[in-house]
Design a protein around this motif. Structure first.
Motif, PDB file in Angstrom:
ATOM      1  N   ASN A  65      -6.621  -3.980   6.019  1.00  0.00           N
ATOM      2  CA  ASN A  65      -7.220  -2.869   5.279  1.00  0.00           C
ATOM      3  C   ASN A  65      -6.200  -1.969   4.607  1.00  0.00           C
ATOM      4  OD1 ASN A  65      -9.966  -3.503   5.824  1.00  0.00           O
ATOM      5  ND2 ASN A  65      -9.595  -2.876   7.932  1.00  0.00           N
ATOM      6  N   LEU A  66      -4.993  -2.466   4.416  1.00  0.00           N
ATOM      7  CA  LEU A  66      -3.946  -1.691   3.761  1.00  0.00           C
ATOM      8  C   LEU A  66      -3.801  -2.153   2.311  1.00  0.00           C
ATOM      9  CD1 LEU A  66      -1.347  -1.733   6.671  1.00  0.00           C
ATOM     10  CD2 LEU A  66      -3.068   0.017   6.138  1.00  0.00           C
ATOM     11  N   THR A  67      -3.576  -1.221   1.415  1.00  0.00           N
ATOM     12  CA  THR A  67      -3.493  -1.520  -0.010  1.00  0.00           C
ATOM     13  C   THR A  67      -2.044  -1.749  -0.422  1.00  0.00           C
ATOM     14  OG1 THR A  67      -5.433  -0.152  -0.416  1.00  0.00           O
ATOM     15  CG2 THR A  67      -4.048  -0.638  -2.319  1.00  0.00           C
ATOM     16  N   PRO A  68      -1.781  -2.855  -1.144  1.00  0.00           N
ATOM     17  CA  PRO A  68      -0.419  -3.068  -1.641  1.00  0.00           C
ATOM     18  C   PRO A  68       0.069  -1.870  -2.453  1.00  0.00           C
ATOM     19  CG  PRO A  68      -1.701  -5.059  -1.918  1.00  0.00           C
ATOM     20  CD  PRO A  68      -2.673  -3.973  -1.499  1.00  0.00           C
ATOM     21  N   GLY A  69       1.355  -1.595  -2.341  1.00  0.00           N
ATOM     22  CA  GLY A  69       1.976  -0.493  -3.053  1.00  0.00           C
ATOM     23  C   GLY A  69       3.168   0.021  -2.271  1.00  0.00           C
ATOM     24  N   LYS A  70       3.713   1.148  -2.710  1.00  0.00           N
ATOM     25  CA  LYS A  70       4.938   1.692  -2.125  1.00  0.00           C
ATOM     26  C   LYS A  70       4.801   1.988  -0.630  1.00  0.00           C
ATOM     27  CE  LYS A  70       6.614   3.741  -6.403  1.00  0.00           C
ATOM     28  NZ  LYS A  70       6.943   4.992  -7.096  1.00  0.00           N
ATOM     29  N   ALA A  71       3.680   2.575  -0.217  1.00  0.00           N
ATOM     30  CA  ALA A  71       3.512   2.926   1.202  1.00  0.00           C
ATOM     31  C   ALA A  71       3.469   1.669   2.064  1.00  0.00           C
ATOM     32  CB  ALA A  71       2.256   3.772   1.407  1.00  0.00           C
ATOM     33  N   LEU A  72       2.753   0.638   1.595  1.00  0.00           N
ATOM     34  CA  LEU A  72       2.706  -0.605   2.368  1.00  0.00           C
ATOM     35  C   LEU A  72       4.077  -1.273   2.392  1.00  0.00           C
ATOM     36  CD1 LEU A  72       1.237  -2.692   4.044  1.00  0.00           C
ATOM     37  CD2 LEU A  72       0.469  -3.772   1.909  1.00  0.00           C
ATOM     38  N   GLU A  73       4.790  -1.255   1.276  1.00  0.00           N
ATOM     39  CA  GLU A  73       6.130  -1.846   1.242  1.00  0.00           C
ATOM     40  C   GLU A  73       7.035  -1.184   2.279  1.00  0.00           C
ATOM     41  OE1 GLU A  73       9.657  -1.770  -1.975  1.00  0.00           O
ATOM     42  OE2 GLU A  73       7.878  -2.879  -2.635  1.00  0.00           O
ATOM     43  N   ALA A  74       6.986   0.135   2.363  1.00  0.00           N
ATOM     44  CA  ALA A  74       7.807   0.851   3.349  1.00  0.00           C
ATOM     45  C   ALA A  74       7.392   0.473   4.767  1.00  0.00           C
ATOM     46  CB  ALA A  74       7.681   2.358   3.140  1.00  0.00           C
ATOM     47  N   LYS A  75       6.098   0.399   5.026  1.00  0.00           N
ATOM     48  CA  LYS A  75       5.595   0.029   6.352  1.00  0.00           C
ATOM     49  C   LYS A  75       6.040  -1.385   6.719  1.00  0.00           C
ATOM     50  CE  LYS A  75       1.248  -0.499   8.932  1.00  0.00           C
ATOM     51  NZ  LYS A  75       1.499   0.438  10.028  1.00  0.00           N
ATOM     52  N   LEU A  76       5.918  -2.319   5.788  1.00  0.00           N
ATOM     53  CA  LEU A  76       6.302  -3.710   6.065  1.00  0.00           C
ATOM     54  C   LEU A  76       7.788  -3.814   6.387  1.00  0.00           C
ATOM     55  CD1 LEU A  76       4.248  -5.541   3.297  1.00  0.00           C
ATOM     56  CD2 LEU A  76       3.770  -5.498   5.753  1.00  0.00           C
ATOM     57  N   ASN A  77       8.620  -3.120   5.612  1.00  0.00           N
ATOM     58  CA  ASN A  77      10.063  -3.191   5.860  1.00  0.00           C
ATOM     59  C   ASN A  77      10.462  -2.484   7.147  1.00  0.00           C
ATOM     60  OD1 ASN A  77      11.388  -4.815   3.791  1.00  0.00           O
ATOM     61  ND2 ASN A  77      10.460  -3.364   2.376  1.00  0.00           N
ATOM     62  N   THR A  78       9.698  -1.487   7.565  1.00  0.00           N
ATOM     63  CA  THR A  78       9.992  -0.766   8.803  1.00  0.00           C
ATOM     64  C   THR A  78       9.453  -1.497  10.033  1.00  0.00           C
ATOM     65  OG1 THR A  78       9.953   1.334   7.627  1.00  0.00           O
ATOM     66  CG2 THR A  78       9.665   1.430  10.010  1.00  0.00           C
ATOM     67  N   GLU A  79       8.205  -1.950   9.960  1.00  0.00           N
ATOM     68  CA  GLU A  79       7.533  -2.508  11.136  1.00  0.00           C
ATOM     69  C   GLU A  79       7.512  -4.037  11.189  1.00  0.00           C
ATOM     70  OE1 GLU A  79       3.674  -0.685  11.673  1.00  0.00           O
ATOM     71  OE2 GLU A  79       4.462   1.255  11.002  1.00  0.00           O
ATOM     72  N   TYR A  80       7.657  -4.689  10.045  1.00  0.00           N
ATOM     73  CA  TYR A  80       7.527  -6.150   9.994  1.00  0.00           C
ATOM     74  C   TYR A  80       8.718  -6.816   9.308  1.00  0.00           C
ATOM     75  CZ  TYR A  80       2.628  -5.220  11.132  1.00  0.00           C
ATOM     76  OH  TYR A  80       1.475  -4.800  11.728  1.00  0.00           O
TER      77      TYR A  80
END
Length: 190
Positions: free
Chosen positions: A36-51
């Protein structure tokens, strides 16, 4: 038939390639966490931090992609010669939470640009370095090992520099189009 779709509507037969089956299983678990997360800057930051590199999902995906490349089912269809290839791992489905999975191999020391395209619903890219210096250009700049996530409506050339990598990209609803031109305005969210 355009260069992208030529032969790319055929999915990898995961029953023939156990590594592909493992990759698909790993991606489906990952999708359940980012559904349920939308691609974009916030998701990119989350992916690089958590995944990002060192995380179980990222390392498992990278391992499967590298093995699949040697087995011949990852990015095995030439788009612009042997240094720019793609393959469709799977089409959107309920089991994939309606993401498609595609792999793109790009290899160039100098900046190389692939086909200009738009992401109607955004895109998530897992950057798998084959050479430690290889980088993929995302909407936020150059990315080595890790993730990029262009938001909905963004458009660009896929670009690589510094060597070889595989970008495994996830498209919501499998949506990608080639009707944008360089220089057209980006969405306000960029």
């Amino acid at each position: 038939m355009d260069a992208y779709s030529g032969g790319l509507d055929t999915e990898v037969d995961v029953e023939v390639y156990p590594t592909a089956k493992k990759l698909l299983s790993t991606c489906r678990k990952f999708f359940s966490e980012i559904d349920n997360l939308t691609p974009g800057k916030a998701l990119e930051a989350k992916l690089n931090t958590e995944y990002g590199p060192g995380s179980l999902y990222y390392e498992d995906m990278c391992s499967c992609i590298r093995q699949g490349l040697s087995e011949g089912w990852v990015a095995n269809i030439e788009v612009d010669g042997p240094k720019y290839r793609r393959s469709k791992i799977c089409l959107p489905s309920p089991e994939n939470r309606y993401f498609s999975i595609t792999t793109v191999y790009m290899d160039s020391e100098e900046e190389y640009s692939g086909q200009y395209h738009v992401h109607p619903y955004g895109e998530i890219n897992c950057v798998v370095q084959l050479d430690k210096t290889a980088e993929l250009k995302g909407m936020s700049g150059w990315q080595g090992a890790g993730w990029t996530s262009p938001g909905p409506g963004t458009h660009h050339y896929p670009q690589v520099r510094g060597g070889a990598l595989v970008a495994m990209f996830f498209l919501p609803a499998g949506r990608i189009a080639y009707n944008m031109k360089p220089g057209m305005p980006q969405p306000a969210s960029v």
